[in-house]
Design an enzyme around this catalytic site. Structure first.
Site, PDB file in Angstrom:
ATOM      1  N   HIS A 131       0.839  -1.200   0.000  1.00  0.00           N
ATOM      2  CA  HIS A 131       0.000   0.000   0.000  1.00  0.00           C
ATOM      3  C   HIS A 131       0.870   1.245   0.000  1.00  0.00           C
ATOM      4  O   HIS A 131       2.066   1.196   0.307  1.00  0.00           O
ATOM      5  CB  HIS A 131      -0.921   0.037   1.222  1.00  0.00           C
ATOM      6  CG  HIS A 131      -2.103  -0.863   1.101  1.00  0.00           C
ATOM      7  ND1 HIS A 131      -2.081  -2.190   1.472  1.00  0.00           N
ATOM      8  CD2 HIS A 131      -3.343  -0.641   0.593  1.00  0.00           C
ATOM      9  CE1 HIS A 131      -3.266  -2.732   1.237  1.00  0.00           C
ATOM     10  NE2 HIS A 131      -4.041  -1.821   0.700  1.00  0.00           N
ATOM     11  N   LYS A 135      -0.576   5.008   4.583  1.00  0.00           N
ATOM     12  CA  LYS A 135      -1.479   4.087   5.283  1.00  0.00           C
ATOM     13  C   LYS A 135      -1.075   3.951   6.749  1.00  0.00           C
ATOM     14  O   LYS A 135       0.088   3.716   7.074  1.00  0.00           O
ATOM     15  CB  LYS A 135      -1.475   2.730   4.596  1.00  0.00           C
ATOM     16  CG  LYS A 135      -2.520   1.752   5.193  1.00  0.00           C
ATOM     17  CD  LYS A 135      -2.729   0.561   4.301  1.00  0.00           C
ATOM     18  CE  LYS A 135      -3.766  -0.386   4.850  1.00  0.00           C
ATOM     19  NZ  LYS A 135      -5.080   0.281   5.069  1.00  0.00           N
TER      20      LYS A 135
HETATM   21  N1  LIG Z   1     -12.887  -0.837   2.739  1.00  0.00           N
HETATM   22  C1  LIG Z   1     -12.309  -0.352   1.643  1.00  0.00           C
HETATM   23  O1  LIG Z   1     -12.658  -0.711   0.498  1.00  0.00           O
HETATM   24  C2  LIG Z   1     -11.233   0.662   1.807  1.00  0.00           C
HETATM   25  C3  LIG Z   1     -10.868   1.062   3.062  1.00  0.00           C
HETATM   26  N2  LIG Z   1      -9.977   2.061   3.241  1.00  0.00           N
HETATM   27  C4  LIG Z   1      -9.743   2.487   4.624  1.00  0.00           C
HETATM   28  O2  LIG Z   1     -10.429   3.716   4.805  1.00  0.00           O
HETATM   29  C5  LIG Z   1      -9.765   4.516   5.774  1.00  0.00           C
HETATM   30  C6  LIG Z   1      -9.545   5.891   5.195  1.00  0.00           C
HETATM   31  O3  LIG Z   1      -8.659   5.786   4.100  1.00  0.00           O
HETATM   32  P1  LIG Z   1      -8.229   7.146   3.339  1.00  0.00           P
HETATM   33  O4  LIG Z   1      -9.433   7.867   2.871  1.00  0.00           O
HETATM   34  O5  LIG Z   1      -7.174   6.758   2.363  1.00  0.00           O
HETATM   35  O6  LIG Z   1      -7.577   7.955   4.553  1.00  0.00           O
HETATM   36  P2  LIG Z   1      -7.322   9.535   4.654  1.00  0.00           P
HETATM   37  O7  LIG Z   1      -6.310   9.723   5.742  1.00  0.00           O
HETATM   38  O8  LIG Z   1      -7.098  10.091   3.297  1.00  0.00           O
HETATM   39  O9  LIG Z   1      -8.737  10.110   5.169  1.00  0.00           O
HETATM   40  C7  LIG Z   1      -9.153   9.990   6.506  1.00  0.00           C
HETATM   41  C8  LIG Z   1     -10.090  11.143   6.781  1.00  0.00           C
HETATM   42  O10 LIG Z   1     -10.623  11.049   8.103  1.00  0.00           O
HETATM   43  C9  LIG Z   1     -10.623  12.366   8.638  1.00  0.00           C
HETATM   44  N3  LIG Z   1     -10.745  12.368  10.092  1.00  0.00           N
HETATM   45  C10 LIG Z   1      -9.796  12.562  11.018  1.00  0.00           C
HETATM   46  N4  LIG Z   1     -10.347  12.501  12.254  1.00  0.00           N
HETATM   47  C11 LIG Z   1     -11.673  12.279  12.086  1.00  0.00           C
HETATM   48  C12 LIG Z   1     -12.775  12.104  12.964  1.00  0.00           C
HETATM   49  N5  LIG Z   1     -12.643  12.154  14.300  1.00  0.00           N
HETATM   50  N6  LIG Z   1     -13.976  11.857  12.428  1.00  0.00           N
HETATM   51  C13 LIG Z   1     -14.136  11.790  11.091  1.00  0.00           C
HETATM   52  N7  LIG Z   1     -13.124  11.956  10.205  1.00  0.00           N
HETATM   53  C14 LIG Z   1     -11.916  12.193  10.716  1.00  0.00           C
HETATM   54  C15 LIG Z   1      -9.333  12.958   8.146  1.00  0.00           C
HETATM   55  O11 LIG Z   1      -9.345  14.361   8.316  1.00  0.00           O
HETATM   56  P3  LIG Z   1      -7.947  15.146   8.223  1.00  0.00           P
HETATM   57  O12 LIG Z   1      -7.679  15.239   6.760  1.00  0.00           O
HETATM   58  O13 LIG Z   1      -8.250  16.466   8.876  1.00  0.00           O
HETATM   59  O14 LIG Z   1      -6.926  14.325   8.962  1.00  0.00           O
HETATM   60  C16 LIG Z   1      -9.404  12.521   6.682  1.00  0.00           C
HETATM   61  O15 LIG Z   1     -10.243  13.405   5.961  1.00  0.00           O
HETATM   62  C17 LIG Z   1      -8.514   3.738   6.165  1.00  0.00           C
HETATM   63  O16 LIG Z   1      -8.780   2.999   7.333  1.00  0.00           O
HETATM   64  C18 LIG Z   1      -8.322   2.746   5.003  1.00  0.00           C
HETATM   65  O17 LIG Z   1      -7.694   1.534   5.398  1.00  0.00           O
HETATM   66  C19 LIG Z   1      -9.376   2.705   2.184  1.00  0.00           C
HETATM   67  C20 LIG Z   1      -9.684   2.331   0.904  1.00  0.00           C
HETATM   68  C21 LIG Z   1     -10.631   1.258   0.615  1.00  0.00           C
HETATM   69  O1  LIG Z   2      -5.642   2.275   3.139  1.00  0.00           O
HETATM   70  C1  LIG Z   2      -5.949   1.984   1.946  1.00  0.00           C
HETATM   71  O2  LIG Z   2      -5.697   2.680   0.954  1.00  0.00           O
HETATM   72  C2  LIG Z   2      -6.700   0.723   1.757  1.00  0.00           C
HETATM   73  N1  LIG Z   2      -7.124   0.100   2.827  1.00  0.00           N
HETATM   74  C3  LIG Z   2      -7.978  -1.029   2.838  1.00  0.00           C
HETATM   75  C4  LIG Z   2      -7.345  -2.151   3.641  1.00  0.00           C
HETATM   76  O3  LIG Z   2      -6.764  -1.827   4.728  1.00  0.00           O
HETATM   77  O4  LIG Z   2      -7.448  -3.312   3.201  1.00  0.00           O
HETATM   78  C5  LIG Z   2      -8.490  -1.430   1.471  1.00  0.00           C
HETATM   79  C6  LIG Z   2      -7.576  -1.139   0.322  1.00  0.00           C
HETATM   80  O5  LIG Z   2      -6.580  -2.157   0.230  1.00  0.00           O
HETATM   81  C7  LIG Z   2      -6.966   0.230   0.375  1.00  0.00           C
END
Ligand SMILES: NC(=O)C1=CN([C@@H]2O[C@H](COP(=O)(O)OP(=O)(O)OC[C@H]3O[C@@H](n4cnc5c(N)ncnc54)[C@H](OP(=O)(O)O)[C@@H]3O)[C@@H](O)[C@H]2O)C=CC1
Ligand SMILES: O=C(O)C1=N[C@H](C(=O)O)C[C@H](O)C1
Length: 233
Positions: A131, A135
């Site tokens: 990744h 992450k």
């Molecule tokens: N299930 C799936 O298919 C996938 C899962 N994921 C997962 O999703 C999650 C997010 O990934 P990603 O978008 O890349 O991460 P990012 O770090 O880009 O986004 C996280 C967001 O959460 C915000 N945040 C921080 N604190 C809070 C709070 N208390 N309440 C709500 N929001 C808050 C952050 O704000 P700020 O910018 O101010 O820090 C930021 O906007 C990860 O756990 C990842 O593993 C990712 C891709 C696919």
């Molecule tokens: O953090 C990410 O970007 C992603 N997180 C998810 C995971 O923890 O499996 C899904 C995807 O692989 C991308």
């Protein structure tokens, strides 16, 4: 539908775009703990935040009887508590470690191969996930789901751990590199050959589309679900 986004980072922004393209109204884009006020009365919440805040976010939504689609990984030690809350509040919760159609097909392929391998002693098994460098959690939630699929179908393995496979502990190598969206591999190695099954995400669009499709599916449902329920896999 009226969709509230909790977590508005890499994933939240893509989900916003796809949800609007599919005709939904995005009524909140939160980077803070959701409340009955800032959520703005949605039909469903899509939560992609951070491991350290996901539990409180989901709890707040369920206690307001709003169904939640959660993609945030790295918080699952409290999943049972969340699933109990969904039932107590007569609403719905769906967690997906990975919402892409391709990975959910990969999960089914992985489980079938693990079942085939359970009586084959010539091969060792190892997982690898790659990744982007931003992450926060390791191993990925997807890798944990893959490991659980193997453990549930092959009694040789009791649990998973980071790094190499040893005894009944299935090893997962977590690699952080550049801006890689998400690559997952399962290797079966013998002294004479190697079998690899692999999923490579080219971008985040598959994850985001799957989350919006899950949000469309969960409307009017009650209870706890996963992407297998949405996709009928
Ligand atoms: N299930 C799936 O298919 C996938 C899962 N994921 C997962 O999703 C999650 C997010 O990934 P990603 O978008 O890349 O991460 P990012 O770090 O880009 O986004 C996280 C967001 O959460 C915000 N945040 C921080 N604190 C809070 C709070 N208390 N309440 C709500 N929001 C808050 C952050 O704000 P700020 O910018 O101010 O820090 C930021 O906007 C990860 O756990 C990842 O593993 C990712 C891709 C696919
Ligand atoms: O953090 C990410 O970007 C992603 N997180 C998810 C995971 O923890 O499996 C899904 C995807 O692989 C991308």
């Amino acid at each position: 539908m009226k969709i509230a986004l909790v977590g508005y980072g890499k994933m939240g922004k893509i989900i916003d775009e796809i949800a609007q393209k599919r005709g939904h109204e995005v009524v909140a884009r939160l980077k803070e703990t959701p409340t009955s006020e800032n959520l703005n009365n949605p039909d469903v919440v899509i939560e992609f935040s951070l491991p350290e805040v996901a539990f409180e976010n989901i709890k707040a939504c369920l206690e307001n009887k709003i169904p939640v689609i959660c993609g945030t990984t790295g918080w699952l030690e409290k999943r049972d508590e969340i699933e109990k809350l969904a039932v107590e509040n007569d609403t719905a919760f769906l967690y997906g470690s990975n919402f892409s159609l391709g990975v959910n097909l990969f999960f089914a392929l992985n489980e079938r191969l693990a079942d085939l391998m359970k009586n084959v002693d010539e091969y060792s098994c190892q997982l690898e996930e790659i990744h982007h460098i931003h992450k926060k959690d390791a191993p990925s939630g997807t890798a944990i789901s893959i490991a659980e699929g193997i453990i549930n179908n092959n009694p040789k393995f009791e649990a998973w751990k980071l790094e190499e496979t040893k005894g009944d502990q299935l090893g997962i190598f977590a690699i952080r590199e550049d801006e890689v969206p998400g690559t997952h591999s399962v290797f079966y190695r013998s002294e004479v050959d190697e079998i690899e099954i692999k999923h490579t995400a080219f971008n985040r669009n598959g994850f985001a589309l799957g989350a919006v499709v899950a949000a469309e599916w969960i409307k009017d449902k009650k209870g706890n679900f996963g992407m297998k329920d949405v996709l009928g896999l």
